[in-house]
Write an enzyme that holds these catalytic residues in place. Structure first.
Site, mmCIF file in Angstrom:
data_model
loop_
_atom_site.group_PDB
_atom_site.id
_atom_site.type_symbol
_atom_site.label_atom_id
_atom_site.label_comp_id
_atom_site.label_asym_id
_atom_site.label_seq_id
_atom_site.Cartn_x
_atom_site.Cartn_y
_atom_site.Cartn_z
ATOM 1 N N GLY A 248 0.675 -1.209 -0.109
ATOM 2 C CA GLY A 248 -0.318 -0.108 0.009
ATOM 3 C C GLY A 248 0.691 1.233 -0.324
ATOM 4 C CD GLU A 290 1.171 -8.971 1.655
ATOM 5 O OE1 GLU A 290 1.153 -10.157 1.799
ATOM 6 O OE2 GLU A 290 0.172 -8.253 1.723
ATOM 7 N N PRO A 291 4.858 -4.692 -0.856
ATOM 8 C CG PRO A 291 6.897 -3.929 -1.151
ATOM 9 C CD PRO A 291 6.158 -4.528 -0.381
ATOM 10 N N GLY A 292 3.472 -3.619 -4.002
ATOM 11 C CA GLY A 292 3.473 -3.873 -5.381
ATOM 12 C C GLY A 292 3.421 -2.890 -6.112
ATOM 13 N NE ARG A 293 -0.595 2.006 -6.019
ATOM 14 C CZ ARG A 293 -1.808 1.884 -6.997
ATOM 15 N NH1 ARG A 293 -1.726 2.361 -7.845
ATOM 16 N NH2 ARG A 293 -2.802 1.241 -6.389
ATOM 17 N NE ARG A 330 -4.171 2.191 -11.127
ATOM 18 C CZ ARG A 330 -3.758 3.534 -10.881
ATOM 19 N NH1 ARG A 330 -3.261 4.552 -11.723
ATOM 20 N NH2 ARG A 330 -4.188 3.983 -9.731
ATOM 21 C CB CYS A 361 -17.158 1.349 -29.133
ATOM 22 S SG CYS A 361 -16.337 1.139 -30.704
ATOM 23 C CD GLU A 362 -17.729 0.972 -22.709
ATOM 24 O OE1 GLU A 362 -18.216 1.775 -22.157
ATOM 25 O OE2 GLU A 362 -18.258 -0.153 -23.340
ATOM 26 C CE1 TYR A 390 -2.248 -3.829 -8.427
ATOM 27 C CE2 TYR A 390 -1.086 -2.024 -7.790
ATOM 28 C CZ TYR A 390 -1.565 -3.158 -7.567
ATOM 29 O OH TYR A 390 -1.321 -3.501 -6.096
HETATM 30 C C1 LIG Z 1 -2.846 -5.488 -3.543
HETATM 31 C C2 LIG Z 1 -2.341 -6.115 -2.427
HETATM 32 C C3 LIG Z 1 -0.957 -5.608 -2.132
HETATM 33 C C4 LIG Z 1 -0.174 -4.444 -2.799
HETATM 34 O O1 LIG Z 1 -0.504 -3.307 -2.587
HETATM 35 P P1 LIG Z 1 0.012 -1.885 -3.316
HETATM 36 O O2 LIG Z 1 -0.823 -0.904 -3.076
HETATM 37 O O3 LIG Z 1 0.199 -2.362 -4.779
HETATM 38 O O4 LIG Z 1 1.312 -2.084 -2.719
HETATM 39 C C5 LIG Z 1 -0.407 -5.887 -1.224
HETATM 40 N N1 LIG Z 1 -1.015 -7.241 -0.252
HETATM 41 C C6 LIG Z 1 -2.364 -7.323 -0.634
HETATM 42 C C7 LIG Z 1 -2.867 -8.479 0.142
HETATM 43 C C8 LIG Z 1 -2.872 -6.895 -1.878
HETATM 44 O O5 LIG Z 1 -4.127 -7.222 -1.958
#
Ligand SMILES: *Cc1c(COP(=O)(O)O)cnc(C)c1O
Length: 431
Positions: A248, A290-293, A330, A361-362, A390
């Site tokens: 997050g 758990e960083p994704g973004r 997004r 077509c939206e 994403y």
């Molecule tokens: C989506 C998600 C993440 C990653 O969130 P980011 O905002 O991308 O860092 C981590 N843990 C869980 C369980 C998620 O669903």
């Protein structure tokens, strides 16, 4: 410029990771995702270094791969010694095929089927993040069938409301994710888990939302989670080995959003957790994040060709592109802000107020509204920044639009990590 890996050459062309975006567009075609491999690696190392320095022993990051899930990403994560999160058997399968060591993988998701559970166990996933009581029974049953003891973290809803966008707000008591602490359900589920023969309760997990910029949210979350750890210690004599605080961490999409110092944020969270554990009189568990973004978002850009402009006097101006919601939904989903450049006219005056519209077509197929660009003409290249997370992972074939390729800029220059979809690819499943 907003990121260090962007610059402008003497011809006024935007450079990304040192490469001329106009040349990249010419070589690989548009629409095109370009990713900076070195920057992805730097982000992983930044998290690892800070978490090792400031958080309890054994703390480390997991890459939340739903942000960008392709084979090449899992190979990079393996090389960087990252753990990974997967949220579906499809992501899991991609990781397996990339040779990712599955003992370092965590299986998420709030709605796992028996088949998903069996598939993950057969591939020897390290950990399940167990969402609820029904799932716990199913995991236990499958583990018994396979004759193993499965390590799990229980997903808790810590009752934190981060006031981020409704659709990425995931930790409140009424969330669809996890079991709530404040209703007493989480405590009961721990009792139930500890009685299971084929399950090892490794610790607890939560994830309160995405695009968070305030470390106080992580500290509040840690308070609720670690208090729960202390309570379970008292009630059941169970010691949690890890507490996973989720992902997050925010990413700035525009200049106004400012920069975020991940290491500095982790340092503050670390100091808070150390004091908290002392106060609660518990041994500090290893902390997972758990960083994704924040691992991949600003390592990616999208390049589009302009198909033309449409000026509606007294109303608005549109710029058409050869992509849109099929490669980046997004804005349509969340009205997400993006920085957009006219990549070949970086030194020209930006005076054309416009809405960038996709090819679907939206009417809602927009990438950004009311931005100012140097007036684009058909054939110009637009660069949309911060599309590493994403975007490709949310891409679709709506309107039978093939997905763009993903080109990585690696040590030895650009290479194709995912090729462009062909019209034949679109028919692969059609009988
Ligand atoms: C989506 C998600 C993440 C990653 O969130 P980011 O905002 O991308 O860092 C981590 N843990 C869980 C369980 C998620 O669903």
């Amino acid at each position: 410029m907003i990121y260090e890996n962007l610059s402008v050459n003497l011809d006024g062309h935007l450079l990304f990771a040192g490469y001329d975006t106009l040349e990249l567009a010419k070589e690989f075609g548009t629409a095109l995702f370009v990713m900076d491999e070195n920057r992805i690696r730097q982000r992983c190392r930044e998290y690892q270094k800070a978490m090792a320095a400031y958080l309890p022993a054994g703390s480390h990051p997991l890459y939340a791969s739903k942000a960008m899930s392709i084979k090449r990403i899992y190979q990079i994560m393996k090389e960087e010694n990252m753990g990974v999160d997967v949220v579906s058997p499809g992501e899991l399968y991609t990781a397996v095929k990339a040779g990712f060591p599955m003992e370092n993988a965590y299986f998420h998701g709030s709605s796992k089927t028996d088949e998903d559970i069996r598939f993950a166990m057969e591939h020897k996933i390290g950990f399940f993040i167990c969402d609820n009581a029904d799932e716990l029974d199913a995991i236990d049953a499958e583990a018994a069938r396979q004759g193993i003891c499965q390590k799990i973290l229980l997903r808790l809803a810590p009752g934190i409301d981060p006031h981020t966008h409704e659709k990425i707000n995931t930790g409140r008591v009424d969330s669809k994710f996890g079991v709530a602490i404040e209703t007493g359900q989480a405590t009961k589920l721990v009792g139930k888990t500890l009685a299971k023969k084929n399950i090892i309760l490794w610790g607890y997990h939560c994830h309160v939302g995405s695009q968070l910029f305030d470390e106080a949210l992580f500290c509040d979350t840690a308070t609720n989670m670690l208090t729960f750890v202390a309570d379970m210690q008292k009630q059941y004599g169970h010691t949690a080995k890890v507490v996973n605080l989720g992902g997050g961490m925010g990413v700035p999409y525009t200049e106004e959003q400012g920069k975020i110092d991940y290491a500095g944020t982790i340092q503050k969270i670390g100091a808070y957790i150390t004091a908290l554990c002392q106060q609660l009189q518990i041994a500090p568990p290893a902390i997972l994040m758990e960083p994704g973004r924040s691992i991949v978002a600003d390592s990616g850009i999208t390049l589009y060709s302009v198909t033309g402009t449409k000026e509606i006097p007294g109303f608005k101006n549109f710029v058409g592109i050869d992509g849109g919601m099929t490669d980046n939904p997004r804005y349509t989903l969340y009205q997400s802000p993006y920085t957009v450049y006219n990549a070949g006219k970086m030194n020209e005056c930006a005076d054309f107020v416009c809405t960038v519209a996709g090819r679907c077509c939206e009417s809602g197929d927009l990438i950004q509204e009311n931005i100012t660009l140097p007036r684009p003409v058909r054939g110009d290249i637009l660069a949309v920044l911060t599309t590493g997370a994403y975007n490709y992972s949310m891409a679709s074939n709506y309107n039978r639009v093939p997905r763009p390729p993903v080109v990585m800029i690696g040590q030895n220059g650009p290479y194709i990590a995912v090729r462009r979809e062909t019209y034949e690819d679109l028919l692969l499943c059609d009988q």
